[in-house]
Motif scaffolding. Structure first.
Motif, PDB file in Angstrom:
ATOM      1  N   GLN A   1      16.760 -40.677  11.479  1.00 23.93           N
ATOM      2  CA  GLN A   1      18.028 -40.882  12.179  1.00 23.93           C
ATOM      3  C   GLN A   1      18.097 -40.054  13.460  1.00 23.93           C
ATOM      4  O   GLN A   1      18.576 -40.534  14.491  1.00 23.93           O
ATOM      5  CB  GLN A   1      19.197 -40.541  11.252  1.00 23.93           C
ATOM      6  N   LYS A   2      17.595 -38.816  13.405  1.00 21.41           N
ATOM      7  CA  LYS A   2      17.574 -37.973  14.608  1.00 21.41           C
ATOM      8  C   LYS A   2      16.667 -38.589  15.675  1.00 21.41           C
ATOM      9  O   LYS A   2      17.017 -38.624  16.851  1.00 21.41           O
ATOM     10  CB  LYS A   2      17.111 -36.561  14.252  1.00 21.41           C
ATOM     11  N   LEU A   3      15.510 -39.063  15.241  1.00 23.29           N
ATOM     12  CA  LEU A   3      14.572 -39.686  16.177  1.00 23.29           C
ATOM     13  C   LEU A   3      15.173 -40.965  16.765  1.00 23.29           C
ATOM     14  O   LEU A   3      15.106 -41.195  17.973  1.00 23.29           O
ATOM     15  CB  LEU A   3      13.254 -39.971  15.458  1.00 23.29           C
ATOM     16  N   ALA A   4      15.777 -41.779  15.919  1.00 28.11           N
ATOM     17  CA  ALA A   4      16.403 -43.025  16.385  1.00 28.11           C
ATOM     18  C   ALA A   4      17.510 -42.732  17.392  1.00 28.11           C
ATOM     19  O   ALA A   4      17.673 -43.467  18.382  1.00 28.11           O
ATOM     20  CB  ALA A   4      16.942 -43.812  15.195  1.00 28.11           C
ATOM     21  N   ALA A   5      18.262 -41.673  17.161  1.00 21.24           N
ATOM     22  CA  ALA A   5      19.348 -41.302  18.076  1.00 21.24           C
ATOM     23  C   ALA A   5      18.810 -40.879  19.445  1.00 21.24           C
ATOM     24  O   ALA A   5      19.505 -41.029  20.458  1.00 21.24           O
ATOM     25  CB  ALA A   5      20.189 -40.176  17.467  1.00 21.24           C
ATOM     26  N   GLN A   6      17.592 -40.382  19.491  1.00 26.85           N
ATOM     27  CA  GLN A   6      16.962 -40.039  20.771  1.00 26.85           C
ATOM     28  C   GLN A   6      16.386 -41.287  21.442  1.00 26.85           C
ATOM     29  O   GLN A   6      16.424 -41.416  22.662  1.00 26.85           O
ATOM     30  CB  GLN A   6      15.831 -39.029  20.556  1.00 26.85           C
ATOM     31  N   ILE A   7      15.841 -42.184  20.648  1.00 23.91           N
ATOM     32  CA  ILE A   7      15.172 -43.373  21.171  1.00 23.91           C
ATOM     33  C   ILE A   7      16.164 -44.374  21.758  1.00 23.91           C
ATOM     34  O   ILE A   7      15.948 -44.916  22.847  1.00 23.91           O
ATOM     35  CB  ILE A   7      14.314 -44.031  20.067  1.00 23.91           C
TER      36      ILE A   7
ATOM     37  N   VAL B   1       7.480 -46.090  16.067  1.00 22.08           N
ATOM     38  CA  VAL B   1       7.170 -44.664  16.150  1.00 22.08           C
ATOM     39  C   VAL B   1       7.014 -44.180  14.717  1.00 22.08           C
ATOM     40  O   VAL B   1       7.941 -44.284  13.910  1.00 22.08           O
ATOM     41  CB  VAL B   1       8.288 -43.875  16.866  1.00 22.08           C
ATOM     42  N   HIS B   2       5.832 -43.667  14.404  1.00 22.24           N
ATOM     43  CA  HIS B   2       5.536 -43.160  13.061  1.00 22.24           C
ATOM     44  C   HIS B   2       5.931 -41.689  13.002  1.00 22.24           C
ATOM     45  O   HIS B   2       5.641 -40.935  13.919  1.00 22.24           O
ATOM     46  CB  HIS B   2       4.041 -43.329  12.784  1.00 22.24           C
ATOM     47  N   PHE B   3       6.626 -41.294  11.922  1.00 25.54           N
ATOM     48  CA  PHE B   3       7.029 -39.888  11.789  1.00 25.54           C
ATOM     49  C   PHE B   3       6.863 -39.420  10.345  1.00 25.54           C
ATOM     50  O   PHE B   3       6.930 -40.209   9.412  1.00 25.54           O
ATOM     51  CB  PHE B   3       8.483 -39.683  12.257  1.00 25.54           C
ATOM     52  N   ALA B   4       6.648 -38.142  10.182  1.00 26.80           N
ATOM     53  CA  ALA B   4       6.577 -37.455   8.878  1.00 26.80           C
ATOM     54  C   ALA B   4       5.607 -38.104   7.890  1.00 26.80           C
ATOM     55  O   ALA B   4       5.797 -38.012   6.688  1.00 26.80           O
ATOM     56  CB  ALA B   4       7.980 -37.355   8.260  1.00 26.80           C
TER      57      ALA B   4
ATOM     58  N   GLY C   1       7.392 -42.338   7.514  1.00 27.50           N
ATOM     59  CA  GLY C   1       8.495 -43.071   8.112  1.00 27.50           C
ATOM     60  C   GLY C   1       8.161 -43.724   9.431  1.00 27.50           C
ATOM     61  O   GLY C   1       7.195 -43.360  10.099  1.00 27.50           O
ATOM     62  N   CYS C   2       9.008 -44.693   9.786  1.00 23.12           N
ATOM     63  CA  CYS C   2       8.860 -45.414  11.044  1.00 23.12           C
ATOM     64  C   CYS C   2      10.241 -45.668  11.646  1.00 23.12           C
ATOM     65  O   CYS C   2      11.183 -45.973  10.919  1.00 23.12           O
ATOM     66  CB  CYS C   2       8.218 -46.780  10.825  1.00 23.12           C
ATOM     67  N   VAL C   3      10.320 -45.543  12.947  1.00 19.73           N
ATOM     68  CA  VAL C   3      11.439 -46.101  13.692  1.00 19.73           C
ATOM     69  C   VAL C   3      10.840 -47.309  14.389  1.00 19.73           C
ATOM     70  O   VAL C   3       9.895 -47.170  15.172  1.00 19.73           O
ATOM     71  CB  VAL C   3      12.042 -45.101  14.701  1.00 19.73           C
ATOM     72  N   ILE C   4      11.347 -48.485  14.056  1.00 20.34           N
ATOM     73  CA  ILE C   4      10.803 -49.722  14.612  1.00 20.34           C
ATOM     74  C   ILE C   4      11.920 -50.514  15.284  1.00 20.34           C
ATOM     75  O   ILE C   4      13.095 -50.302  15.002  1.00 20.34           O
ATOM     76  CB  ILE C   4      10.125 -50.597  13.534  1.00 20.34           C
ATOM     77  N   GLY C   5      11.525 -51.420  16.153  1.00 23.44           N
ATOM     78  CA  GLY C   5      12.520 -52.281  16.777  1.00 23.44           C
ATOM     79  C   GLY C   5      11.967 -53.003  17.976  1.00 23.44           C
ATOM     80  O   GLY C   5      10.753 -53.152  18.134  1.00 23.44           O
ATOM     81  N   ASP C   6      12.897 -53.443  18.813  1.00 22.48           N
ATOM     82  CA  ASP C   6      12.494 -54.157  20.020  1.00 22.48           C
ATOM     83  C   ASP C   6      13.510 -53.931  21.126  1.00 22.48           C
ATOM     84  O   ASP C   6      14.620 -53.469  20.889  1.00 22.48           O
ATOM     85  CB  ASP C   6      12.278 -55.647  19.749  1.00 22.48           C
TER      86      ASP C   6
END
Length: 133
Positions: A37-43, A97-100, A103-108
Motif C-alpha cells: 500500500q505504501k509503494l502503491a501510494a508512491q506509484i 513492481v516486485h516487492f518483499a 508481493g507485486c504492485v501491478i497495473g496499467d
C-alpha cells in the motif's frame, strides 16, 4: 442423446484448478500488504502525472518508477497487448513492481485510467502473467 461421461471432455472441469495452479499467487501477510500500500501510494501520483501529460510510452512508465528509487530488476514494463483478433495494441503501458519477495504492485497507464493493484507474486512467473491465447 446422453453425453458420454468417459469422453474426452469428462475431466475438463475437475482438472481446471490443477491446470491453472501455476497462476496461484502468494498470500500477502498484513505487513506485506502495508508495504504494498505504501509503494502503491508512491506509484499512483507519478503515473497519474504521466496520464495527465498524455504520455503512455512504456519507457516513460519505466523512468517514472525508477525515479521513485525502485531498483530496475524489480520493475517490469511492457506495451499494452492487442485484444484478441486485433493487431494494434491500445495506447498504454502495463507495469509490475516486485516487492518483499512475495508481493507485486501491478497495473496499467492508459488514456482513460491509471490502475494500481496490490497482489501476491506467482512462483511460476512473478508479477505479470504471461500472455497466452
Amino acid at each position: 442423446m446422453v453425453a458420454d461421461p468417459t469422453g474426452p471432455q469428462a475431466g475438463a472441469l475437475p482438472n481446471h484448478a490443477g491446470n491453472n495452479g501455476w497462476k496461484q499467487r502468494h498470500e500477502l501477510s498484513a505487513a506485506d500488504q502495508r508495504t504494498g500500500q505504501k509503494l502503491a501510494a508512491q506509484i499512483r501520483p507519478r503515473l497519474e502525472a504521466l496520464r495527465a501529460a498524455g504520455d503512455f510510452a512504456p519507457a516513460s512508465t519505466q523512468r517514472a518508477l525508477l525515479d521513485l528509487g525502485i531498483k530496475a530488476d524489480a520493475i517490469e514494463v511492457t506495451a499494452m497487448r492487442p485484444p484478441t483478433g486485433q493487431e494494434t495494441p491500445p495506447t498504454g503501458a502495463v507495469y509490475a513492481v516486485h516487492f518483499a519477495n512475495v508481493g507485486c504492485v501491478i497495473g496499467d497507464v492508459r488514456p482513460e485510467r491509471v490502475m494500481v493493484e496490490i497482489t501476491g507474486s506467482a512462483a511460476e512467473f512473478g508479477c505479470l502473467e504471461p500472455f497466452s491465447h
